[in-house]
Design a protein around this motif. Structure first.
Motif, PDB file in Angstrom:
ATOM      1  N   LYS A   1      -7.529   1.131   0.655  1.00  0.00           N
ATOM      2  CA  LYS A   1      -6.817   0.745  -0.557  1.00  0.00           C
ATOM      3  C   LYS A   1      -5.426   0.252  -0.208  1.00  0.00           C
ATOM      4  O   LYS A   1      -4.890   0.510   0.869  1.00  0.00           O
ATOM      5  N   CYS A   2      -4.834  -0.463  -1.153  1.00  0.00           N
ATOM      6  CA  CYS A   2      -3.477  -0.951  -0.972  1.00  0.00           C
ATOM      7  C   CYS A   2      -2.517   0.230  -1.113  1.00  0.00           C
ATOM      8  O   CYS A   2      -2.576   0.952  -2.120  1.00  0.00           O
ATOM      9  N   PRO A   3      -1.656   0.479  -0.130  1.00  0.00           N
ATOM     10  CA  PRO A   3      -0.729   1.614  -0.194  1.00  0.00           C
ATOM     11  C   PRO A   3       0.171   1.577  -1.422  1.00  0.00           C
ATOM     12  O   PRO A   3       0.575   2.627  -1.923  1.00  0.00           O
ATOM     13  N   GLN A   4       0.443   0.381  -1.921  1.00  0.00           N
ATOM     14  CA  GLN A   4       1.373   0.250  -3.042  1.00  0.00           C
ATOM     15  C   GLN A   4       0.685   0.226  -4.400  1.00  0.00           C
ATOM     16  O   GLN A   4       1.160   0.825  -5.359  1.00  0.00           O
ATOM     17  N   HIS A   5      -0.491  -0.444  -4.495  1.00  0.00           N
ATOM     18  CA  HIS A   5      -1.147  -0.627  -5.794  1.00  0.00           C
ATOM     19  C   HIS A   5      -2.490   0.097  -5.911  1.00  0.00           C
ATOM     20  O   HIS A   5      -3.139   0.015  -6.952  1.00  0.00           O
ATOM     21  N   GLY A   6      -2.911   0.778  -4.860  1.00  0.00           N
ATOM     22  CA  GLY A   6      -4.138   1.563  -4.927  1.00  0.00           C
ATOM     23  C   GLY A   6      -5.413   0.755  -4.727  1.00  0.00           C
ATOM     24  O   GLY A   6      -5.388  -0.434  -4.410  1.00  0.00           O
ATOM     25  N   SER A   7      -6.547   1.414  -4.946  1.00  0.00           N
ATOM     26  CA  SER A   7      -7.860   0.811  -4.687  1.00  0.00           C
ATOM     27  C   SER A   7      -8.291  -0.172  -5.766  1.00  0.00           C
ATOM     28  O   SER A   7      -9.170  -1.016  -5.537  1.00  0.00           O
ATOM     29  N   HIS A   8      -7.708  -0.088  -6.956  1.00  0.00           N
ATOM     30  CA  HIS A   8      -8.140  -0.947  -8.058  1.00  0.00           C
ATOM     31  C   HIS A   8      -7.900  -2.423  -7.749  1.00  0.00           C
ATOM     32  O   HIS A   8      -8.657  -3.299  -8.189  1.00  0.00           O
ATOM     33  N   PHE A   9      -6.841  -2.726  -6.999  1.00  0.00           N
ATOM     34  CA  PHE A   9      -6.502  -4.115  -6.706  1.00  0.00           C
ATOM     35  C   PHE A   9      -7.026  -4.566  -5.343  1.00  0.00           C
ATOM     36  O   PHE A   9      -6.803  -5.707  -4.944  1.00  0.00           O
ATOM     37  N   PHE A  10      -7.713  -3.688  -4.631  1.00  0.00           N
ATOM     38  CA  PHE A  10      -8.204  -4.041  -3.302  1.00  0.00           C
ATOM     39  C   PHE A  10      -9.406  -4.971  -3.399  1.00  0.00           C
ATOM     40  O   PHE A  10     -10.269  -4.823  -4.274  1.00  0.00           O
ATOM     41  N   CYS A  11      -9.502  -5.951  -2.478  1.00  0.00           N
ATOM     42  CA  CYS A  11     -10.640  -6.862  -2.447  1.00  0.00           C
ATOM     43  C   CYS A  11     -10.813  -7.423  -1.035  1.00  0.00           C
ATOM     44  O   CYS A  11      -9.918  -7.320  -0.200  1.00  0.00           O
ATOM     45  N   LEU A  12     -11.974  -7.980  -0.783  1.00  0.00           N
ATOM     46  CA  LEU A  12     -12.273  -8.626   0.499  1.00  0.00           C
ATOM     47  C   LEU A  12     -12.230 -10.138   0.332  1.00  0.00           C
ATOM     48  O   LEU A  12     -12.675 -10.678  -0.689  1.00  0.00           O
ATOM     49  N   ARG A  13     -11.728 -10.815   1.357  1.00  0.00           N
ATOM     50  CA  ARG A  13     -11.688 -12.266   1.351  1.00  0.00           C
ATOM     51  C   ARG A  13     -11.957 -12.796   2.753  1.00  0.00           C
ATOM     52  O   ARG A  13     -11.961 -12.032   3.714  1.00  0.00           O
ATOM     53  N   ARG A  14     -12.163 -14.107   2.829  1.00  0.00           N
ATOM     54  CA  ARG A  14     -12.376 -14.759   4.122  1.00  0.00           C
ATOM     55  C   ARG A  14     -11.186 -15.653   4.466  1.00  0.00           C
ATOM     56  O   ARG A  14     -10.525 -16.194   3.579  1.00  0.00           O
ATOM     57  N   VAL A  15     -10.974 -15.811   5.753  1.00  0.00           N
ATOM     58  CA  VAL A  15      -9.965 -16.751   6.221  1.00  0.00           C
ATOM     59  C   VAL A  15     -10.520 -18.153   6.034  1.00  0.00           C
ATOM     60  O   VAL A  15     -11.583 -18.477   6.553  1.00  0.00           O
ATOM     61  N   ARG A  16      -9.832 -18.975   5.279  1.00  0.00           N
ATOM     62  CA  ARG A  16     -10.312 -20.329   4.975  1.00  0.00           C
ATOM     63  C   ARG A  16      -9.591 -21.407   5.773  1.00  0.00           C
ATOM     64  O   ARG A  16     -10.023 -22.555   5.785  1.00  0.00           O
TER      65      ARG A  16
ATOM     66  N   CYS B   1      -4.734  -7.369  -1.283  1.00  0.00           N
ATOM     67  CA  CYS B   1      -4.449  -6.868  -2.628  1.00  0.00           C
ATOM     68  C   CYS B   1      -4.397  -8.042  -3.594  1.00  0.00           C
ATOM     69  O   CYS B   1      -3.813  -9.088  -3.292  1.00  0.00           O
ATOM     70  N   ARG B   2      -5.017  -7.874  -4.765  1.00  0.00           N
ATOM     71  CA  ARG B   2      -5.029  -8.953  -5.755  1.00  0.00           C
ATOM     72  C   ARG B   2      -3.712  -9.086  -6.506  1.00  0.00           C
ATOM     73  O   ARG B   2      -3.493 -10.063  -7.217  1.00  0.00           O
ATOM     74  N   GLN B   3      -2.867  -8.088  -6.370  1.00  0.00           N
ATOM     75  CA  GLN B   3      -1.573  -8.150  -7.050  1.00  0.00           C
ATOM     76  C   GLN B   3      -0.727  -9.270  -6.455  1.00  0.00           C
ATOM     77  O   GLN B   3      -0.548  -9.348  -5.242  1.00  0.00           O
ATOM     78  N   LYS B   4      -0.240 -10.154  -7.293  1.00  0.00           N
ATOM     79  CA  LYS B   4       0.522 -11.305  -6.836  1.00  0.00           C
ATOM     80  C   LYS B   4       1.765 -10.872  -6.062  1.00  0.00           C
ATOM     81  O   LYS B   4       2.522 -10.027  -6.516  1.00  0.00           O
TER      82      LYS B   4
END
Length: 299
Positions: free
Chosen positions: A203-218, A231-234
């Motif tokens: 999880k994100c240390p600052q915003h928790g697991s709710h904003f966590f996500c997986l992505r690929r290097v594009r 983290c999905r948080q802007k």
């Protein structure tokens, strides 16, 4: 945008797409005629008539049901997600033809597509997706039961379905025998195995697991297509590699890339590959388990 020519009573529409301008003139009479003709077929229309939709779909009786429901002249308003989830809730395999469906099955397809679309319209966002872009079916909760493949005439879109919830009714036309399907599912059932490295509890240390996500290097660089957690948080700088437990290529010594198969016989199965020739390996449950529900086919 559009403008009415008072002398010719024509409506001129201009659509701009990728720096390309397309001009098309349509008379108001033609526009009203089309609107009146389709309003009872539109999946979100207040004048929706399921009986007329069924009649329209039956006009393409020899086609795949997954193709016909996307026909905007037969069932306007239905997109790929509505199609996938509607067929799933109706328990209909996407490779069945319209003529193979019973009257009640076809009615169920129309009803479920309408129900999902109206839920989307009412809430302003898509309802819970049971199989679309999922690895585990959220109806039967079976890991690896969701298959995905490009089928029909609309080859630009991937169709998802659950082998267990949406069985193919005609065994002679089934892509894989049921015994083989069951064997694959049993082999893919997650096991409680400890894997070092990335964890599904990350999880994100600052915003928790709710904003966590997986992505690929594009980006076009040495880490292209590698999977990482963020983290999905802007503005949040959180970053962690999610492939620390993935195998390395024996040739270039780099982490192999995790992908999902879209081929007919192995659709939905995950595998590792590398740009080096002859580098391939099917992913095991132990390797997929740490990624949990964050791992999706369209990642």
């Amino acid at each position: 945008f559009g403008a009415v020519n008072e002398q010719t009573s024509c409506v001129k529409f201009v659509m701009v797409c990728y720096d390309t301008t397309v001009n098309r003139s349509v008379t108001t009479r033609v526009a009203r005629s089309k609107q009146q003709r389709l309003q009872k077929l539109d999946v979100c229309s207040e004048f929706f008539n399921p009986s007329l939709v069924k009649e329209a779909l039956l006009q393409r009786s020899k086609c795949l049901i997954s193709d016909v429901v996307l026909d905007q002249n037969k069932f306007p308003g239905v997109g790929n997600i509505i199609k996938v989830e509607g067929l799933h809730m109706a328990k209909i395999h996407p490779k069945r033809t319209v003529q193979s469906l019973t009257d009640s099955e076809l009615a169920s397809v129309v009803l479920q597509c309408r129900r999902y679309a109206m839920g989307w319209l009412k809430n302003g966002r898509a309802p819970v997706k049971k199989v679309y872009n999922e690895t585990t079916c959220k109806t039967c909760h079976t890991f690896g039961s969701v298959r995905m493949v490009k089928i029909g005439n609309d080859l630009s879109r991937v169709t998802f379905w659950c082998d267990l919830c949406q069985p193919f009714s005609t065994p002679s036309q089934c892509p894989l025998p049921v015994s083989i399907q069951q064997q694959q599912r049993q082999q893919q059932e997650p096991k409680k195995t400890c894997v070092t490295g990335f964890s599904v509890k990350q999880k994100c240390p600052q915003h928790g697991s709710h904003f966590f996500c997986l992505r690929r290097v594009r980006h076009k660089e040495m880490n292209r297509n590698r999977i990482f957690g963020t983290c999905r948080q802007k503005g949040c700088p959180f970053f962690v590699w999610a492939d620390s437990h993935f195998p390395e290529c024996k040739t270039c010594r780099k982490k192999m890339i995790l992908r999902v198969s879209k081929k007919e016989q192995s659709s939905g199965r995950w595998f590792f590959s590398c740009s080096c020739p002859g580098t391939f390996a099917w992913a095991t449950n132990e390797q997929l388990a740490p990624l949990g529900s964050f791992l999706t086919p369209l990642l």
